[in-house]
Design a protein around this motif. Sequence first.
Motif, PDB file in Angstrom:
ATOM      1  N   GLU A  23       0.826  -1.207   0.000  1.00  0.00           N
ATOM      2  CA  GLU A  23       0.000   0.000   0.000  1.00  0.00           C
ATOM      3  C   GLU A  23       0.859   1.257   0.000  1.00  0.00           C
ATOM      4  OE1 GLU A  23      -0.625  -2.632   1.862  1.00  0.00           O
ATOM      5  OE2 GLU A  23      -2.789  -3.081   1.894  1.00  0.00           O
ATOM      6  N   VAL A  24       1.957   1.244   0.766  1.00  0.00           N
ATOM      7  CA  VAL A  24       2.837   2.410   0.835  1.00  0.00           C
ATOM      8  C   VAL A  24       3.484   2.666  -0.522  1.00  0.00           C
ATOM      9  CG1 VAL A  24       4.891   3.396   1.912  1.00  0.00           C
ATOM     10  CG2 VAL A  24       3.266   2.077   3.283  1.00  0.00           C
ATOM     11  N   GLU A  25       3.958   1.621  -1.175  1.00  0.00           N
ATOM     12  CA  GLU A  25       4.606   1.783  -2.484  1.00  0.00           C
ATOM     13  C   GLU A  25       3.614   2.245  -3.541  1.00  0.00           C
ATOM     14  OE1 GLU A  25       8.139  -1.591  -2.217  1.00  0.00           O
ATOM     15  OE2 GLU A  25       6.059  -2.226  -2.581  1.00  0.00           O
ATOM     16  N   MET A  26       2.373   1.841  -3.422  1.00  0.00           N
ATOM     17  CA  MET A  26       1.347   2.299  -4.349  1.00  0.00           C
ATOM     18  C   MET A  26       0.995   3.763  -4.107  1.00  0.00           C
ATOM     19  SD  MET A  26      -2.405   0.572  -5.001  1.00  0.00           S
ATOM     20  CE  MET A  26      -2.979   0.920  -3.325  1.00  0.00           C
ATOM     21  N   LEU A  27       1.040   4.167  -2.862  1.00  0.00           N
ATOM     22  CA  LEU A  27       0.610   5.502  -2.474  1.00  0.00           C
ATOM     23  C   LEU A  27       1.672   6.576  -2.683  1.00  0.00           C
ATOM     24  CD1 LEU A  27      -1.641   7.174  -1.053  1.00  0.00           C
ATOM     25  CD2 LEU A  27      -0.608   6.482   1.128  1.00  0.00           C
ATOM     26  N   MET A  28       2.930   6.261  -2.487  1.00  0.00           N
ATOM     27  CA  MET A  28       3.979   7.292  -2.465  1.00  0.00           C
ATOM     28  C   MET A  28       4.069   8.120  -3.737  1.00  0.00           C
ATOM     29  SD  MET A  28       7.165   5.895  -0.169  1.00  0.00           S
ATOM     30  CE  MET A  28       8.029   7.436  -0.406  1.00  0.00           C
ATOM     31  N   PRO A  29       4.006   7.538  -4.947  1.00  0.00           N
ATOM     32  CA  PRO A  29       4.062   8.382  -6.151  1.00  0.00           C
ATOM     33  C   PRO A  29       2.923   9.392  -6.223  1.00  0.00           C
ATOM     34  CG  PRO A  29       4.458   6.081  -6.702  1.00  0.00           C
ATOM     35  CD  PRO A  29       3.996   6.103  -5.284  1.00  0.00           C
ATOM     36  N   LEU A  56      -9.880  -4.534   3.913  1.00  0.00           N
ATOM     37  CA  LEU A  56      -9.179  -4.782   2.648  1.00  0.00           C
ATOM     38  C   LEU A  56      -7.753  -5.226   2.906  1.00  0.00           C
ATOM     39  CD1 LEU A  56     -10.311  -1.799   0.373  1.00  0.00           C
ATOM     40  CD2 LEU A  56     -11.183  -4.135   0.394  1.00  0.00           C
ATOM     41  N   ALA A  57      -7.096  -4.573   3.856  1.00  0.00           N
ATOM     42  CA  ALA A  57      -5.697  -4.881   4.131  1.00  0.00           C
ATOM     43  C   ALA A  57      -5.541  -6.211   4.884  1.00  0.00           C
ATOM     44  CB  ALA A  57      -5.057  -3.755   4.942  1.00  0.00           C
ATOM     45  N   GLY A  58      -6.566  -6.612   5.637  1.00  0.00           N
ATOM     46  CA  GLY A  58      -6.497  -7.867   6.375  1.00  0.00           C
ATOM     47  C   GLY A  58      -5.712  -7.779   7.666  1.00  0.00           C
ATOM     48  N   ARG A  59      -5.532  -6.557   8.176  1.00  0.00           N
ATOM     49  CA  ARG A  59      -4.837  -6.407   9.458  1.00  0.00           C
ATOM     50  C   ARG A  59      -5.320  -5.129  10.136  1.00  0.00           C
ATOM     51  NH1 ARG A  59      -1.039  -5.822   5.407  1.00  0.00           N
ATOM     52  NH2 ARG A  59      -0.308  -3.700   5.038  1.00  0.00           N
ATOM     53  N   ALA A  60      -5.264  -5.110  11.442  1.00  0.00           N
ATOM     54  CA  ALA A  60      -5.742  -3.964  12.212  1.00  0.00           C
ATOM     55  C   ALA A  60      -4.774  -2.789  12.106  1.00  0.00           C
ATOM     56  CB  ALA A  60      -5.928  -4.369  13.674  1.00  0.00           C
ATOM     57  N   MET A  65       0.720   2.144   8.630  1.00  0.00           N
ATOM     58  CA  MET A  65       1.834   1.843   7.733  1.00  0.00           C
ATOM     59  C   MET A  65       1.901   2.842   6.593  1.00  0.00           C
ATOM     60  SD  MET A  65       1.589  -2.311   7.584  1.00  0.00           S
ATOM     61  CE  MET A  65       3.130  -2.419   6.679  1.00  0.00           C
ATOM     62  N   ALA A  66       0.726   3.328   6.156  1.00  0.00           N
ATOM     63  CA  ALA A  66       0.710   4.290   5.056  1.00  0.00           C
ATOM     64  C   ALA A  66       1.360   5.612   5.443  1.00  0.00           C
ATOM     65  CB  ALA A  66      -0.728   4.529   4.599  1.00  0.00           C
ATOM     66  N   LEU A  67       1.424   5.890   6.742  1.00  0.00           N
ATOM     67  CA  LEU A  67       2.069   7.128   7.178  1.00  0.00           C
ATOM     68  C   LEU A  67       3.555   7.143   6.841  1.00  0.00           C
ATOM     69  CD1 LEU A  67       0.296   7.710  10.603  1.00  0.00           C
ATOM     70  CD2 LEU A  67       0.057   9.066   8.518  1.00  0.00           C
ATOM     71  N   ASP A  68       4.135   5.966   6.600  1.00  0.00           N
ATOM     72  CA  ASP A  68       5.526   5.934   6.143  1.00  0.00           C
ATOM     73  C   ASP A  68       5.678   6.678   4.826  1.00  0.00           C
ATOM     74  OD1 ASP A  68       6.224   4.425   8.325  1.00  0.00           O
ATOM     75  OD2 ASP A  68       6.155   2.503   7.264  1.00  0.00           O
ATOM     76  N   GLY A  69       4.635   6.638   4.001  1.00  0.00           N
ATOM     77  CA  GLY A  69       4.691   7.343   2.726  1.00  0.00           C
ATOM     78  C   GLY A  69       4.518   8.838   2.867  1.00  0.00           C
ATOM     79  N   VAL A  70       3.839   9.254   3.937  1.00  0.00           N
ATOM     80  CA  VAL A  70       3.626  10.682   4.165  1.00  0.00           C
ATOM     81  C   VAL A  70       4.856  11.319   4.807  1.00  0.00           C
ATOM     82  CG1 VAL A  70       2.172  12.372   5.352  1.00  0.00           C
ATOM     83  CG2 VAL A  70       1.151  10.287   4.413  1.00  0.00           C
ATOM     84  N   GLY A  71       5.412  10.600   5.763  1.00  0.00           N
ATOM     85  CA  GLY A  71       6.521  11.157   6.537  1.00  0.00           C
ATOM     86  C   GLY A  71       5.974  11.756   7.819  1.00  0.00           C
TER      87      GLY A  71
END
Length: 347
Positions: A23-29, A56-60, A65-71
Motif C-alpha cells: 500500500e505504501v509503495e502504491m501511495l507514495m508516487p 481490505l488490508a487484512g490487518r488492524a 503503515m501508510a504514514l511511512d509514505g507521508v513522513g
Amino acid sequence: MREIAIVAFAQTDHRRRSDELSEVEMLMPVLHDVLRQTGLKTSDIGFTCSGSSDYLAGRAFSFTMALDGVGAWPPISESHVEMDGAWALYEAWVKLLTGEADTALVYAYGKTSPGEIRDVLTRQLDPYYVAPLWPDSVSLAALQAQALIDAGDTDEPALAAVAARSRAAAEANPHAQLSGPVPAGDYLVQPLRTGDCPPVSDGAAAVILAAGDTARGLCERPAWIRGMDHRIEAHSLGVRDLTDSPSARQAAERAGAFERPVDTAELHAPFTSQEVVLRKALRLGDDVNVNPSGGALAANPVMAAGLIRIGEAAARIHRGASDRALAHATSGPCLQQNLVAVLEGES
C-alpha cells in the motif's frame, strides 16, 4: 464562512492487480505528485487525513503503515477515517473551516484484489439480521436494479447504455482501468450483467486543500468548495425504497447543489442502476455532463473511488472545463451513505 478550495489532485493508474506493490509503495508516487503540483513539502501541510479499510488490508490499524509514505517525523497533525477518502476530505474541510490549519493533505487507497471483494463488503451489513446471510454486494445491487425495472424507471438496454457511455468517456482518462467498447457480458446476478458492474481495482488518490489567499497562491484556478454535506439511509434494506435516495437528495440540498445549475457531475455509482437513482435524486438533466472521467465503472478502487470523483470534478475546474460541478461519494449497500460536494471556479 472561510473559503476553502481543492488546489491539487493526483491518482494512480488503476489496475486489476498490484501484487508487487505494498500500500505504501502504491501511495507514495501519488503523494509526491500532489505535493509537486503545489510546490509544498510535507512540513508545509497543516493537517493530514486519510481514508482506508482494515478489512481490505487484512490487518488492524493498517493505515499507520501508510504514514511511512507521508513522513510522520517530525510529528504531524493527522487523522484517519475507516471510510472512503471523500469522508476524510470532509473532516479536513471542517478542520480548515475552524481556522486551525491553512492547508490539508487528504489521501485514500484500496487494494481490492487480494480478497474476494463481494464477500468482504458483507461486513458493512446489519450484523444481526443481514450479514449472517452473506448477501454479496452484486446481489444487493441486483435487488436495487430489479426494483428500478419493476417501477418502470429503467430497463436492461438503458443500463447497458449507461455502461457504454461511461467507458467511452474513460477513453480520455489515462488513469482508467477499463475504457472503450466493453461487451455487456453474461449475467452476474440478473438483471445485472458484467458490464453493469465495476471492475476490481487497486489504486490510490490524494488532494490538497487550502484556504483563502493561500489557495490562490498555490493554484491558478482553485476549485472552491461552496458546500458539502453527507447523510445516511436506514441500516435495514427492508425499510428503504431502493428506487430513491433521500439521503443523497438531502445532502445535495444542504450543500447548495439546487441553488444554481451545475454543468458537470461526477457520481460515485459503481453499478449502472445506481446512476439512475442518483440522477433522479440529484435532479440532473441531460444537459449535465455526467462522469466525464468514466466514473466508478471505469475504475473502482474501494475506499478511494469517492475521493477520486471529487478530485476529477476539481481537476475539470482547474483546467477550465467546468465552472460549477457536483461531486458525489457513496459507501455501503445500495447507496446507503451519500456525500455531496459543490465545487466552483472563480468567476
